[in-house]
Write an enzyme that holds these catalytic residues in place. Structure first.
Site, mmCIF file in Angstrom:
data_model
loop_
_atom_site.group_PDB
_atom_site.id
_atom_site.type_symbol
_atom_site.label_atom_id
_atom_site.label_comp_id
_atom_site.label_asym_id
_atom_site.label_seq_id
_atom_site.Cartn_x
_atom_site.Cartn_y
_atom_site.Cartn_z
ATOM 1 N N SER A 130 40.084 29.578 -16.722
ATOM 2 C CA SER A 130 39.116 30.658 -16.537
ATOM 3 C C SER A 130 37.838 30.351 -17.309
ATOM 4 C CB SER A 130 39.714 31.971 -17.018
ATOM 5 O OG SER A 130 39.869 31.912 -18.424
ATOM 6 N N LYS A 131 36.935 31.293 -17.239
ATOM 7 C CA LYS A 131 35.616 31.156 -17.867
ATOM 8 C C LYS A 131 35.719 30.688 -19.318
ATOM 9 C CE LYS A 131 31.136 31.765 -17.612
ATOM 10 N NZ LYS A 131 30.381 30.875 -16.724
ATOM 11 N N ARG A 132 36.702 31.227 -20.027
ATOM 12 C CA ARG A 132 36.732 30.882 -21.457
ATOM 13 C C ARG A 132 37.135 29.433 -21.695
ATOM 14 N NH1 ARG A 132 41.876 31.206 -23.538
ATOM 15 N NH2 ARG A 132 43.285 31.815 -21.885
ATOM 16 N N HIS A 133 37.621 28.758 -20.662
ATOM 17 C CA HIS A 133 37.867 27.316 -20.804
ATOM 18 C C HIS A 133 36.598 26.508 -20.527
ATOM 19 C CE1 HIS A 133 42.068 28.740 -19.936
ATOM 20 N NE2 HIS A 133 42.261 27.994 -21.001
ATOM 21 N N GLY A 134 35.533 27.197 -20.166
ATOM 22 C CA GLY A 134 34.255 26.490 -20.024
ATOM 23 C C GLY A 134 33.624 26.571 -18.652
#
Ligand code: GLU
Length: 465
Positions: A240-244
């Protein structure tokens, strides 16, 4: 039988990376088999619908280079057809009206919760006649799911998967307002579009059993399935977004080339021996369903970056500049003119070999597109301030040359270093780089000077001095 695959995203506003991989596999399988890759938009959620969201998906496909065949099908536009199929099932006795008021449904839900049953609806209207319908209740239409036995799917990735039929309830195919449900729409569309192979995320596996019930009820051929494992982050949680990155546009904005993303997403879930670098043509030649991985792939930016570096170094300069153009604009407010393109083309070999992303390529080549007055970064300014005498000597040397070549510039720098800097070439080359490029990071400054030419170098040196 000619292969037909499809990509039917719900328009959420952008192209998710997982969806892009699904699209890629469906595209490749169709191309590998000389079949068709069809595009459908599952746009029945009208409250959240927007044309921009649809366009964002189409843009994502285009960017990745996944061309679909024919026109885009709108699921919403086919509602009448979906309803017609529900009516056909009613007429054939494969579906029925259910008049349960909300309170009855709530009671059944509560009872199922207490007993731990997988389904809650007790099929009370399955054999009742609409003549017994209570006043004022608009019915839904439910399918008559099989009561015993098992529903089995031979999945190309998951193998044989079965569900006991008593776990498949008589699910709704038409809501009380007459709108078809997702489950019905998908099956009717897949059938009418002639879809033979469905590759999609394994989060849809549960739907597949119910969809098979509809195919069977209509006597339609059931497509073959391949349910793809999720993409995970390095920590093992859903990517997801928090992985980049979340969407394909995030990868684009990070300076990855479509060719690299294509290759990366292909390898993230499919393999061909030990091959890591797989061209588009090879992918079309080799892609099959037998080598889709069973285990979820972990998104690895380091691997993507390596592939990107490879594709940058192998790519035609025209392709690179086409994809780099937005970054010259957004990062440096520059639109490349013919002179800049010519210079960058001449210097491409080293520029390409240094760059892992298009951002790096752009930042390290933008000095070719600039002229005086250059802006100097802090380190460059310091080198210029401390190296004024050296720069004056270089200017004099350049002015005395007919034209510049890499060897001549290097020779001049060496001579100045030997005479004034105890032979330390860096003490000459660094201020020169700062004066010519405005930065302290660039490809070989000797070659850069030769490419810029005598007049441009002299102008830049004078301005710096
Ligand atoms: N609209 C669904 C999604 O975006 C696609 C379902 C399917 O492939 O059948 O997940």
């Amino acid at each position: 039988m000619s292969v037909v695959t499809r990509f039917p995203p719900s328009p959420t506003g952008f192209m998710h990376i997982g969806n892009a991989r699904t699209a890629l596999f469906n595209y490749l399988y169709a191309r590998a088999k000389g079949g068709k890759f069809l595009m459908r938009i599952e746009d029945t959620d009208r409250k959240r619908h927007s044309e921009e969201a649809v366009q964002a998906i189409l843009d994502g496909l285009e960017w990745l280079g996944l061309e679909y065949d024919g026109e885009v099908t709108s699921q919403f536009a086919r509602q009448d057809r979906h309803r017609q199929v529900a009516e056909e099932m009613l007429a054939k006795g494969q579906a029925y009206y259910c008049y349960c008021p909300p309170e009855e449904l709530d009671e059944m839900r509560a009872a199922a919760k207490e007993s731990g049953a997988k389904t809650f609806y007790d099929r009370r209207w399955r054999e009742k006649s609409p003549e017994d319908a209570p006043e004022g209740v608009e019915p839904v239409v439910r399918i008559k799911a099989p009561l015993d036995g098992v529903t089995t799917i031979q999945d190309h990735v998951q193998g044989e998967v079965s569900v006991p039929n008593d776990q498949l309830d008589d699910f709704i195919i038409l809501r009380s307002d007459g709108t078809p449900t997702y489950m019905l729409s998908v099956v009717v569309d897949d059938h009418d579009m002639g879809v033979t192979h469905i590759m999609r995320g394994d989060d849809h596996l549960n739907n597949t059993f119910r969809q098979k019930v509809i195919f069977d009820a209509m006597g339609w051929d059931v497509p073959e399935f391949a349910h793809l494992p999720m993409i995970l982050g390095q920590d093992g949680s859903k990517f997801s977004k928090r992985h980049g990155a979340q969407g394909i546009h995030d990868l684009r904005d990070m300076g990855y080339l479509p060719d690299a993303v294509f290759n990366y997403l292909l390898r993230l879930g499919w393999s061909h021996g030990d091959d890591e670098i797989i061209s588009r043509a090879q992918a079309v030649e080799w892609f099959d369903l037998d080598h889709i991985g069973k285990a979820a792939g972990k998104f690895d930016f380091a691997k993507l970056e390596n592939l990107n570096a490879h594709y940058i170094s192998e790519s035609d300069i025209g392709y690179l500049l086409e994809h780099a153009a937005p970054f010259y604009k957004s990062r440096h407010d520059i639109v490349l003119d013919d002179v800049a393109v010519k210079r960058i083309t001449e210097g491409q070999e080293e520029l390409k070999s240094r760059a892992k992303t298009l951002l790096q390529f752009v930042d390290e080549s933008v000095f070719y597109a600039r002229s005086v007055p250059l802006t100097f970064d802090e380190k460059a300014q310091k080198l210029i301030d401390e190296g004024k005498d050296v720069l004056k000597l270089l200017l004099e040397g350049f002015e005395n040359m007919d034209d510049l070549s890499e060897d001549l510039v290097k020779g001049l720098c060496k001579a100045v270093a030997d005479e004034h800097m105890e032979g330390k070439l860096g003490k000459v080359a660094m201020p020169l780089r700062a004066a010519i490029t405005g930065t302290t990071v660039s490809p070989s400054i000797f070659e850069a000077c030769a490419i810029l030419g005598k007049d441009e170098c002299c102008i830049r040196l004078k301005a710096a001095i």
